[in-house]
Design an enzyme around this catalytic site. Structure first.
Site, mmCIF file in Angstrom:
data_model
loop_
_atom_site.group_PDB
_atom_site.id
_atom_site.type_symbol
_atom_site.label_atom_id
_atom_site.label_comp_id
_atom_site.label_asym_id
_atom_site.label_seq_id
_atom_site.Cartn_x
_atom_site.Cartn_y
_atom_site.Cartn_z
ATOM 1 C CG MET A 1 -1.838 1.136 1.359
ATOM 2 S SD MET A 1 -2.961 1.266 -0.068
ATOM 3 C CE MET A 1 -3.166 3.038 -0.158
ATOM 4 C CD GLU A 2 -1.468 3.468 -3.352
ATOM 5 O OE1 GLU A 2 -1.332 2.238 -3.144
ATOM 6 O OE2 GLU A 2 -2.459 3.944 -3.945
ATOM 7 C CG ASN A 3 -0.289 3.754 3.506
ATOM 8 O OD1 ASN A 3 -1.462 3.764 3.193
ATOM 9 N ND2 ASN A 3 0.337 2.667 3.939
ATOM 10 C CD GLU B 1 2.176 -0.511 -3.673
ATOM 11 O OE1 GLU B 1 1.466 0.502 -3.548
ATOM 12 O OE2 GLU B 1 1.740 -1.578 -4.165
HETATM 13 N N1 TRP Z 1 -3.331 0.557 -3.635
HETATM 14 C C1 TRP Z 1 -2.808 -0.751 -3.395
HETATM 15 C C2 TRP Z 1 -1.964 -1.090 -4.625
HETATM 16 O O1 TRP Z 1 -1.184 -0.368 -5.061
HETATM 17 C C3 TRP Z 1 -3.912 -1.754 -3.239
HETATM 18 C C4 TRP Z 1 -4.261 -2.150 -1.864
HETATM 19 C C5 TRP Z 1 -3.427 -2.460 -0.873
HETATM 20 C C6 TRP Z 1 -5.552 -2.398 -1.354
HETATM 21 N N2 TRP Z 1 -4.134 -2.883 0.204
HETATM 22 C C7 TRP Z 1 -5.411 -2.850 -0.048
HETATM 23 C C8 TRP Z 1 -6.818 -2.298 -1.875
HETATM 24 C C9 TRP Z 1 -6.515 -3.201 0.740
HETATM 25 C C10 TRP Z 1 -7.920 -2.620 -1.093
HETATM 26 C C11 TRP Z 1 -7.756 -3.074 0.208
HETATM 27 O O2 TRP Z 1 -2.075 -2.061 -5.277
HETATM 28 ZN ZN ZN Z 2 -1.465 0.192 -6.955
#
Ligand code: TRP
Ligand code: ZN
Length: 879
Positions: free
Chosen positions: A267-269, A302
Site C-alpha cells: 500500500m502506497e501511503n 508503490e
Molecule cells: N493501492 C494498493 C496497490 O497499489 C492496493 C491495496 C493495498 C488495497 N491494500 C489494499 C486495496 C486493501 C484494497 C484493500 O495495489
Molecule cells: Zn497500486
C-alpha cells in the site's frame, strides 16, 4: 461487514462534490491493544451555499464525544447510525473535534487500525479510515495531516506516520510519543501509522535536483538481513522514474514497513508504504527468481504511486484505474527497461489472458471504469489493474513514446494536487498531441473482451494484399450492444523466407517500415497494401497491441513457420501458444468421439527447432515451452470438462517430453552447473529453461528421471531450483516425494513465507489424495486461517491452481471451498470474497459440475450475516 439486508448499489452518475472542505487535520492516537483512543480535530468549511448536514463516515467505532468550536455537543445535537455521524445547523466554518475508541487487537478484517505480529499498523484504502474515526472518507476530500502517536515505549519503541517527524519524547509512566507532519494534502485513504518493536535498514538517494532522501525499511529483527534486494529495488525505481518520466521524489524521507498479515500486496501511503512481508524479504535460499522480480516490481509500483495516485489522485472510487492501471503500466515498463522487454510482455499477456479474460467473461465483468458497485473492495480486480494497464499502453502505441510522454507531462501540469477522473487523463493525452481520442473513451465504459476476426485476400495480378478485420464484443452486465472500439492493430507481413515485407498502404507513395499500427475504428474495416510480390503470411496484433482475442485461419504449418521466423518476439511466442491450443482442441474432439490421441509431426518439430535454436535466449525458450494452462483451455473450450482437459494437456506434454527427451536432457545438463546464485537476467533465464526442461522430463517418470529430480532437490543452492525439483516430485507418487516434502518442512518450519510455498505445493498436486491432504493441512500447527498469505497458499492455490481436483466430479472441491468461504466471511470479508470467485464462472462447465457449483453459490447466498463483499459476488453470479 454489513448486516443482513442486501447491500445497496452506488452509482457513478450520482457523484456529487463534497459540501465541506477540510483545511487542516490533527489526529491524536493513544495506542492500546484493545482500547485505542483517537482524537480527531479538523477545520471544516462549506464549499457551497446549501445548509446541508455534515454527514461523516464511521464504522465499528465507539463514540466518546463530539465538540464544535470547543463546545461539547449533547447527544440530541447529532445522529449516529451503523455507518454515519450527522450534525446539522453548522456554520460556514468551524472546528470539529471527535473522540472515538477502537479495538485494534480484535480487528481481524485487517482494515483500519489492527495488529500484526504484535505491532500496530493501518490499512485505509479504500474505506478503512472510517474504522479509525468519523470523517469525510472519500478521495476528493484532501487535507494536511498532523499525527501524534502515544504508546508504551518498551513494546512499541518505533512510532511512524506520514511525512516528516517533527517532535518526539518520553511521557513518563513508560509511554512515549512522536508527532508527524505531512505537508502534502492527501485523502484519508493514504493515511498510515505504524507502532512496533521494529529494526530498520537505512540508505539514501540523491534526486536529480540534488536533494537527499533518507530511505528506511522497517521489519522485525529476524528478517533484517533479507531487506537488501528491496532497498536496491527502491533506489532503482527512484532513478528510473526520474529518467523515464522526469518525476522526482518530494519528501525528505521514504519508509517501507513489512507486515505479515496483509490483505493485498502492498500500500502506497504517503511516505510510509506498508508491505506484505512476502514482497519485501528475499535471500537466495528462501526466495525464488519470481519472488525477486515480484519484489522489485511491487516496490516500484508503490513508489510510482507517489505521482500517479498520491500527487494526482482519484476523484471517486469509480476512477480507481486512473491510478492503478497507470501505475501497473509504469511498473511493467520499469521491469521491461531493467530486464527483458519481450519476456516481460509475454508474462503480462499470459496473466491477462488467464485471469482478466476469465473475469471479463464472468458475471462480475465490469469496465475498467465501472459505473456502479456494491462493495468497492470487490473492484480491485485484474480488469481495473491489468486491463487498465493495457488501455494506458494503447495510448503509447497510438501516440508513440514522445507523444505519450507529452501527455503525461500535461497531465501532471494540469492536475498536480487534484483528485481527478479518467476523462481528465484522456483529455491530457489528446490535447498534448492535438488528436481526437473521443472514441477511445469506450475502453473505459464497455466491459468484455473484444473479438477480432481477421482475414486476408491476396491478388497476385495487382500484387495487392487486403487485410479485413471485423470487431465485436460479447454482451456484459452493463452493456448489451457494444459500440466499436478504437483499436491499435500492430501488424506485419512475412514473405516465404520469413522476412518482413515493406508496408505501403494504397494511396501512399512509398513503403513506411515493416511493422505498422493500423487504426481500426469500424465494426468492419479493410486495409490494402500494394507492391506485395508474393502471397504473404500475416503477423497480426504484434506485441499484443490491444487487449483483444484475435482469430485468423492459420494452418498448423503456418503457425510453426511463424514460431520460427516472426521478427516480433511476442508473436513468435504466441504462434506456439496458438499451435498448442489448436492441438488441445483437436484432442478434446478426439476424446469426445472416442478416437485415439496423436500429435502432428510439425508440432513436435516446431518445439524441437525452438528448443535447440542457438539464436534464442533461454528465458524466451522457457516461455515458449510453457503451454497454455488448464484454466486457459477451460475458457477456450466451453462447456468445459476439467478432467478431460487435464488428460489431454498431460498427453501433449508427455508426448513432447518423450519425443524430445535427448534434447531436453542436453538443455538441462548444459545448464545444471553448480555456480553461485546470481539474479541477473541471464542466470534467471538459464534456471527457467533448465527447470521447465526438468518438468517435461518429469512426465516420463522412469527411475533415471526421478533420480535426476531428486538429485536437484538435494543439491540445489537456491530456492528456485529446490522448489522446481520439488514441484516435479509433487506429481510423482512414491517415497521420494514424501521424503522431500518432509525434508522441506523440517528445514523451513521456522520460516512462514517459505512454508507458504510448502502449503501451496501440496495444494496443487495432481495426485489423487490431494483434497484429503489439504483438509488435513487446515489443522496443521503452522496453518492459520487468519493470515491471508496462508489462506492464499492453501485454499487459494487449491481452488485457483488445481482445476483437476477443485473440479472433482463429485463436487467435494466445491464443498470444501464453500466451507472455508463461510468461515472467512465471519472475520475477513475481503479475503472471503476473493476465495469465492472460482465458483463464479459456473456456467462455463459441463452440466454436472455446473449444477454442483451453482448449488454451493446458493448455499452461500442463503447463509445469514453475509458480508457485502461476498454477497455482491454471489448475487451477481446467480443473476
Ligand atoms: N493501492 C494498493 C496497490 O497499489 C492496493 C491495496 C493495498 C488495497 N491494500 C489494499 C486495496 C486493501 C484494497 C484493500 O495495489
Ligand atoms: Zn497500486
Amino acid at each position: 461487514m454489513r448486516t443482513e439486508q442486501a447491500p445497496k448499489t452506488i452509482y457513478l452518475k450520482e457523484y456529487q462534490a463534497p459540501d465541506f472542505a477540510i483545511e487542516a487535520f490533527h489526529l491524536h492516537f493513544d495506542l492500546h491493544e484493545h482500547n485505542t483512543q483517537v482524537t480527531a480535530t479538523a477545520q471544516y468549511s462549506r464549499t457551497n451555499n446549501t445548509q446541508n448536514d455534515l454527514v461523516l463516515n464511521g464504522e465499528l467505532l465507539k463514540l466518546i464525544s463530539v465538540s464544535v468550536n470547543g463546545q461539547l455537543l449533547e447527544a440530541s445535537q447529532y445522529t449516529v447510525d451503523e455507518e454515519t455521524l450527522s450534525i446539522s445547523n453548522l456554520p460556514a466554518q468551524f472546528e470539529l473535534t471527535i473522540v472515538t475508541q477502537i479495538d485494534p487487537k480484535n480487528n481481524k478484517a485487517l482494515e483500519g487500525l489492527y495488529q500484526s505480529s504484535g505491532n500496530f499498523c493501518t490499512q485505509c484504502e479504500a474505506q478503512g479510515f472510517r474504522k479509525i474515526t468519523y470523517y469525510l472518507d472519500r478521495p476528493d476530500v484532501m487535507t494536511v495531516f498532523t499525527t501524534r502517536l502515544e504508546a508504551d515505549q518498551a513494546k512499541y519503541p518505533v512510532l511512524l506516520s506520514n511525512g516528516n517527524l517533527v517532535e518526539q519524547g518520553e511521557l513518563g509512566n513508560g509511554r512515549h510519543f512522536a508527532v508527524w507532519h505531512d505537508p502534502f494534502r492527501k485523502p484519508s485513504y493514504l493515511f498510515a501509522l505504524v507502532a512496533g518493536n521494529l529494526q530498520h535498514v537505512k540508505d539514501s538517494f540523491t534526486t536529480s535536483s540534488g536533494r537527499n532522501v533518507d530511505l528506511y525499511i522497517y521489519t522485525e529483527a529476524h528478517n533484517i538481513d533479507k531487506c537488501g534486494h528491496a532497498m536496491a529495488s527502491l533506489k532503482r525505481a527512484m532513478k528510473w522514474d526520474e529518467e523515464r518520466f522526469g518525476l522526482e521524489y518530494d519528501l525528505d524521507i521514504y519508509m517501507i514497513v513489512a507486515v505479515d498479515d496483509f490483505n493485498m500486496g502492498a500500500m502506497e501511503n504517503k511516505g510510509l508504504n506498508v508491505f506484505n512481508s512476502k514482497l519485501v524479504f528475499a535471500s537466495p535460499e528462501t526466495a525464488t527468481d519470481v519472488d525477486y522480480l515480484d519484489i522489485e516490481a511491487v516496490i516500484g509500483h508503490e513508489y510510482f504511486h507517489n505521482w500517479t495516485g498520491n500527487r494526482v489522485t482519484c476523484r471517486d472510487w469509480f476512477q480507481l484505474s486512473l491510478k492503478e492501471g497507470l501505475t501497473v503500466f509504469r511498473d511493467q515498463e520499469f521491469t521491461a527497461d531493467l530486464h527483458s522487454r519481450p519476456v516481460k510482455r509475454i508474462e503480462d499477456v499470459r496473466g491477462l489472458r488467464t485471469f482478466q479474460f476469465t473475469e471479463d467473461a464472468s458475471p462480475m465483468a465490469h469496465p475498467i471504469r465501472p459505473a456502479s458497485y456494491m462493495e468497492i473492495n470487490n473492484f480491485y480486480t485484474m480488469t481495473v489493474y491489468e486491463k487498465g494497464a493495457e488501455v494506458v499502453r494503447m495510448y503509447l502505441t497510438l501516440l508513440g513514446r514522445e507523444g505519450f510522454r507529452k501527455g503525461m507531462d500535461l497531465y501532471f501540469k494540469r492536475h498536480d494536487g487534484q483528485a481527478v477522473t479518467t476523462e481528465d487523463f484522456l483529455a491530457a493525452m489528446a490535447d498534448a498531441n492535438d488528436v481526437d481520442l473521443s472514441q477511445f473513451q469506450r475502453w473505459y465504459d464497455q466491459a468484455g473482451t473484444p473479438v477480432i476476426e481477421a482475414s486476408m485476400d491476396y491478388d497476385p495480378k495487382a500484387k495487392t494484399c487486403t487485410l479485413t478485420f471485423k470487431q465485436s464484443c460479447p454482451p456484459t452486465p452493463e452493456t448489451e450492444h457494444k459500440q466499436p472500439y478504437l483499436i491499435p492493430l500492430e501488424i506485419g507481413l512475412l514473405d516465404s523466407q520469413g522476412r518482413d515485407l515493406p508496408l505501403q498502404l494504397v494511396g501512399e507513395d512509398k513503403a513506411v517500415g515493416t511493422t505498422r499500427v493500423l487504426r481500426f475504428t469500424e465494426a468492419e474495416q479493410s486495409f490494402t497494401f500494394v507492391n506485395i510480390a508474393e502471397k504473404p503470411l500475416p503477423s497480426l496484433l504484434r506485441n499484443f497491441s490491444a487487449p483483444v482475442k484475435l482469430s485468423y485461419p492459420y494452418s498448423g504449418e503456418e503457425l510453426a513457420f511463424l514460431m520460427q521466423h516472426d521478427s516480433d518476439a511476442f508473436n513468435r511466442w504466441d504462434a506456439g501458444q496458438r499451435l498448442a491450443m489448436q492441438t488441445f482442441k483437436e484432442l478434446l474432439e478426439a476424446k469426445h468421439h472416442g478416437l485415439p490421441f496423436g500429435l502432428e509431426h510439425y508440432m513436435v518439430h516446431a518445439f524441437q527447432t525452438l528448443l535447440i535454436d542457438p539464436a534464442l535466449d533461454d528465458a524466451f525458450k522457457a516461455e515458449a515451452l510453457a503451454l497454455p494452462s488448464e484454466t486457459d483451455i477451460a475458457e477456450a473450450v466451453r462447456p468445459s470438462d476439467p478432467q478431460a482437459i487435464h488428460e489431454v494437456r498431460e498427453f501433449v506434454l508427455t508426448h513432447l517430453a518423450k519425443a524430445l527427451r535427448l534434447d531436453l536432457e542436453q538443455v538441462y545438463s548444459e545448464r545444471n552447473t553448480l555456480t553461485s546464485y546470481e539474479i541477473d537476467s541471464q542466470s534467471v533465464g538459464r534456471r527457467s529453461l533448465k527447470n521447465i526442461a526438468l518438468s517435461y522430463l518429469g512426465r516420463i517418470q522412469d527411475e533415471g528421471i526421478v533420480a535426476l529430480v531428486d538429485e536437484q532437490y538435494r543439491h540445489a543452492n537456491n530456492m528456485t531450483d529446490t522448489l522446481a525439483a520439488l514441484s516435479v516430485l509433487n506429481h510423482i507418487e512414491g517415497e521420494e516425494r514424501e521424503l522431500a516434502i518432509e525434508d522441506f518442512y523440517a528445514r523451513w518450519k521456522q520460516n512462514n513465507l517459505v512454508l507458504d510455498k510448502w502449503f501451496a505445493l501440496q495444494a496443487t498436486s495432481s495426485l489423487p489424495d490431494t483434497l484429503k491432504r489439504v483438509e488435513a493441512l487446515l489443522n496443521h500447527e503452522k496453518f492459520d486461517i487468519r493470515n491471508p498469505n496462508k489462506v492464499r497458499a492453501l485454499i487459494g492455490a487449491f481452488a485457483m491452481r488445481n482445476p483437476l481436483h477443485f473440479h472433482a466430479f463429485d463436487g467435494t472441491g466445491y464443498e470444501f471451498l464453500t466451507r472455508r468461504v463461510l468461515e472467512l466471511n465471519t472475520f475477513n470479508p475481503q479475503i472471503a470474497s476473493r476465495m469465492v470467485r472460482p465458483l463464479m464462472n459456473w456456467r462455463h462447465y459441463e452440466p454436472v459440475r455446473s449444477g454442483l457449483m451453482r448449488a454451493q453459490l446458493e448455499r452461500i447466498q442463503n447463509t445469514p450475516n453475509l458480508s457485502s463483499d461476498v454477497s455482491e459476488i454471489v448475487t451477481k453470479s446467480l443473476v
